[in-house]
Design an enzyme around this catalytic site. Structure first.
Site, PDB file in Angstrom:
ATOM      1  CG  ASP A 144      -7.667  -1.504 -12.143  1.00 51.77           C
ATOM      2  OD1 ASP A 144      -7.281  -1.915 -13.249  1.00 51.77           O
ATOM      3  OD2 ASP A 144      -7.074  -0.633 -11.485  1.00 51.77           O
ATOM      4  N   PRO A 183       0.320  -3.311  -2.208  1.00 51.32           N
ATOM      5  CG  PRO A 183       2.352  -3.395  -3.349  1.00 51.32           C
ATOM      6  CD  PRO A 183       1.089  -4.169  -3.123  1.00 51.32           C
ATOM      7  CB  VAL A 184      -1.388   2.087  -0.658  1.00 44.44           C
ATOM      8  CG1 VAL A 184      -2.251   3.295  -0.965  1.00 44.44           C
ATOM      9  CG2 VAL A 184      -2.033   1.245   0.431  1.00 44.44           C
ATOM     10  CB  ALA A 186     -10.280  -2.394  -7.438  1.00 42.31           C
ATOM     11  CB  ALA A 187      -8.077  -5.710  -3.851  1.00 39.76           C
ATOM     12  N   GLY A 189      -4.067  -2.609  -7.912  1.00 38.87           N
ATOM     13  CA  GLY A 189      -5.503  -2.642  -7.652  1.00 38.87           C
ATOM     14  C   GLY A 189      -5.878  -2.640  -6.184  1.00 38.87           C
ATOM     15  CB  SER A 190      -4.235  -1.448  -3.075  1.00 35.88           C
ATOM     16  OG  SER A 190      -4.432  -0.088  -2.907  1.00 35.88           O
ATOM     17  N   GLY A 241      -0.289   0.227  -8.409  1.00 33.31           N
ATOM     18  CA  GLY A 241      -0.707  -0.310  -9.702  1.00 33.31           C
ATOM     19  C   GLY A 241      -1.222  -1.740  -9.616  1.00 33.31           C
TER      20      GLY A 241
HETATM   21  C1  MEV Z   1      -5.039   1.292 -14.401  1.00 35.44           C
HETATM   22  O1  MEV Z   1      -4.902   0.079 -13.673  1.00 35.44           O
HETATM   23  C2  MEV Z   1      -5.183   1.005 -15.866  1.00 35.44           C
HETATM   24  C3  MEV Z   1      -5.377   2.227 -16.768  1.00 35.44           C
HETATM   25  O2  MEV Z   1      -5.552   1.707 -18.097  1.00 35.44           O
HETATM   26  C4  MEV Z   1      -6.566   3.054 -16.361  1.00 35.44           C
HETATM   27  C5  MEV Z   1      -7.890   2.354 -16.585  1.00 35.44           C
HETATM   28  O3  MEV Z   1      -7.965   1.373 -17.332  1.00 35.44           O
HETATM   29  O4  MEV Z   1      -8.878   2.852 -16.012  1.00 35.44           O
HETATM   30  C6  MEV Z   1      -4.136   3.095 -16.778  1.00 35.44           C
END
Ligand code: MEV
Length: 326
Positions: free
Chosen positions: A150, A99-100, A108-109, A105-106, A103
């Site tokens: 991430d 999912p974009v 980064a992946a 990691g879309s 949360g």
């Molecule tokens: C984001 O996936 C995680 C956070 O801790 C930000 C980060 O680590 O850069 C909210």
């Protein structure tokens, strides 16, 4: 040369998000049930590199793309690392089931799959540190000042103990455990939630440092529980981490509702994961309860749910068989 393909998993921050930006440890795991894929083919001649982001319906001609276009930057960084100049005539197709802005990691992946596929097309395999470093540079466009967790977990594809500025420590829990992940369907603007926490921290540094310390203590306890196989202890630790995330101001009523639904359906504990305000929640469950918890989460409004088993190297092709332990 034949075309090549590469993929990268999604990720989940199990403990320690936000506090990790301020030097506390965090634990993240890859989620193989969702993934980004990149396929490279040769040609057409004279076009340079072109990326088709199939799900977004976007075509990016690298030679003409702006400096800060994430897909173009990923390609340019890979070509530079491979010393490929002028750019070869390669067409790259990107697809993703992550999912974009969820949360998981879309961004980064996608960068990891893309860079890995370009390396493979050039007859090389990037080592995880190199891949992580390149993806981090792209992440900075998405998130401003990311901690780097991430890109690290996605490049290593293993559970990671992460402290900003230190070499990451991949580790394997001594017993696998079962998690249910639920996508709230609400976009999780990591850049904004990180900025929000920073603003609060600047206004009351001592208060927020104490909250970050409390998160850090939970992360240490969680690692201990994973290493000694005391998996049930992770549930209450998730609940305590969630209470601190609420105090950091990054939860949301919709996320709390999902977590309540998961607990009522038998989850041993749960928390939001990633930037918060939206995105996903994660709950620890006994394997036999996972379908019931998924159903409860979907009734409570989750767009999608996944069952994942960190520590098992489970990949989507492998059917997940029930575990004797949570
Ligand atoms: C984001 O996936 C995680 C956070 O801790 C930000 C980060 O680590 O850069 C909210």
């Amino acid at each position: 040369m034949r075309g090549t393909e590469a993929w990268a998993p999604g990720k989940l921050i199990l403990f320690g998000e936000h506090a990790v930006v301020y030097g506390r440890p965090a634990i993240a795991v890859p989620v193989h049930q969702v993934q980004a894929r990149a396929r490279v083919s040769v040609g057409p001649p004279g076009q340079g590199c072109v990326v088709h982001a199939v799900d977004l319906g976007e075509t990016v001609r690298i030679a003409q793309a702006p400096e800060d276009h994430p897909l173009a930057l990923a390609v340019r960084l890979a070509l530079k690392a491979l010393a490929l100049e002028p750019a070869p005539d390669w067409t790259i197709q990107i697809t993703s089931t992550i999912p974009v802005a969820g949360g998981m990691g879309s961004g980064a992946a996608v960068s990891a799959a893309l860079i890995r596929a370009l390396f493979r097309q050039a007859g090389q395999e990037p080592d995880p540190e190199c891949l992580s470093r390149l993806v981090y540079q792209v992440e900075r466009i998405h998130h401003g000042t990311p901690s780097g967790i991430d890109n690290t977990v996605i490049a290593h594809e293993r559970p990671i103990w992460f402290v900003r500025g230190q070499p990451p420590e991949p580790f394997d829990p001594s017993r696998p455990f079962t998690l249910v992940i639920a996508d709230s369907g609400i976009p999780s603007p990591t850049r904004e939630t990180v900025a929000h926490v920073r603003q609060r921290w600047q206004q009351a540094p001592e208060h927020y440092e104490a909250l970050f310390d409390a998160v850090g203590a939970i992360v240490y306890a969680a690692r201990g529980a994973m290493e000694t196989g005391q998996i049930e202890a992770l549930g209450p630790l998730m609940d305590r981490n969630q209470a601190l995330l609420r105090r950091l101001g990054v939860s949301a009523p919709e996320l709390e509702r999902l977590l309540d639904a998961a607990r009522e359906a038998g989850a041993l504990g749960g928390k939001l994961s990633g930037g918060g305000r939206g995105g996903n929640v994660v709950a620890l469950v006994y394997p036999e309860d996972a379908p019931r918890v998924c159903a409860a989460l979907e009734r409570a409004g989750a767009r999608h749910t996944w069952i994942t088993t960190p520590g098992r190297g489970a990949r989507p092709e492998e059917p997940l068989s029930p575990d004797p332990t949570p």
